[in-house]
Scaffold this motif. Sequence first.
Motif, PDB file in Angstrom:
ATOM      1  N   GLY A  40      52.829   7.745   1.146  1.00  0.00           N
ATOM      2  CA  GLY A  40      53.762   8.756   0.664  1.00  0.00           C
ATOM      3  C   GLY A  40      55.023   8.094   0.161  1.00  0.00           C
ATOM      4  N   GLU A  75      47.832  11.169   3.098  1.00  0.00           N
ATOM      5  CA  GLU A  75      48.903  11.302   2.115  1.00  0.00           C
ATOM      6  C   GLU A  75      49.903  12.329   2.621  1.00  0.00           C
ATOM      7  N   GLN A  98      52.721  14.630   1.581  1.00  0.00           N
ATOM      8  CA  GLN A  98      53.274  15.190   0.346  1.00  0.00           C
ATOM      9  C   GLN A  98      54.658  15.790   0.549  1.00  0.00           C
ATOM     10  N   THR A 132      45.319  15.083   2.995  1.00  0.00           N
ATOM     11  CA  THR A 132      46.689  15.365   2.595  1.00  0.00           C
ATOM     12  C   THR A 132      47.348  16.283   3.613  1.00  0.00           C
TER      13      THR A 132
END
Length: 216
Positions: free
Chosen positions: A8, A112, A114, A195
Amino acid sequence: MANIILLGPPGAGKGTQSKRLVDERAMVQLSTGDMLREAKTSGTEMGKRVAAVMERGELVTDEIVIGLIEEKLKGAAAGGFIFDGFPRTLKQADALGDLLARMGQGLDAVIEMQVDDAALVARITGRYTCGNCGEVYHDTTRPTKVAGTCDVCGSHDMKRRADDNEDALKTRLMEYYKKTSPLIGYYYAKGGLSTVDGLAEMDAVATAIAKVLDRN
Ligand code: ADP
Ligand code: ZN
């Protein structure tokens, strides 16, 4: 046991979540940013060479960070490794795959985190940490209970990073989008990409990450 990558942009909360995983799951955090800052303060040749690069917010060379990671992978990690801030380029990602394969290990998840850019600027420009225990604070969203004193360990040694200013942050974001964000597609294609919403509350982010880990 799980080996995972937290992926990230700067300020996504990778360090904060890593610390929780270390406490809760006996995982070992491998933060190339922390390693490079250590090299800088310990005054080694390499440390001196990378200091200016880091202060501008640019990436240091692949050779240096791959060398640092290789060294640390020789140590044991009962709960697995958390790669925090590494890999940051496709070359580093390939190198990590090779290093793990040589150890007979693999990656169990790439998570990930976000977040949007406006939130990052606000997060990073108010950030400070305890120099003794590493707890992360923020001027407006999470100040220490007593000004200048760590809630966790009582230390008065509060630190701000030299690259946590608006200019360096712009460069760090640009480096992220140019060189690191392609890794999202890379790991999606390899399989294993998850994610999570990095803008959620700290506990909610931790729960989302725990779900990914427990699925493995
Ligand atoms: P952040 O994710 O908040 O930007 P880090 O502590 O991970 O912070 O990294 C700080 C700086 O250290 C980066 O801006 C870069 O200069 C250097 N750095 C850290 N990890 C790497 C890496 N894997 N490759 C190249 N440079 C790195
Ligand atoms: Zn502390």
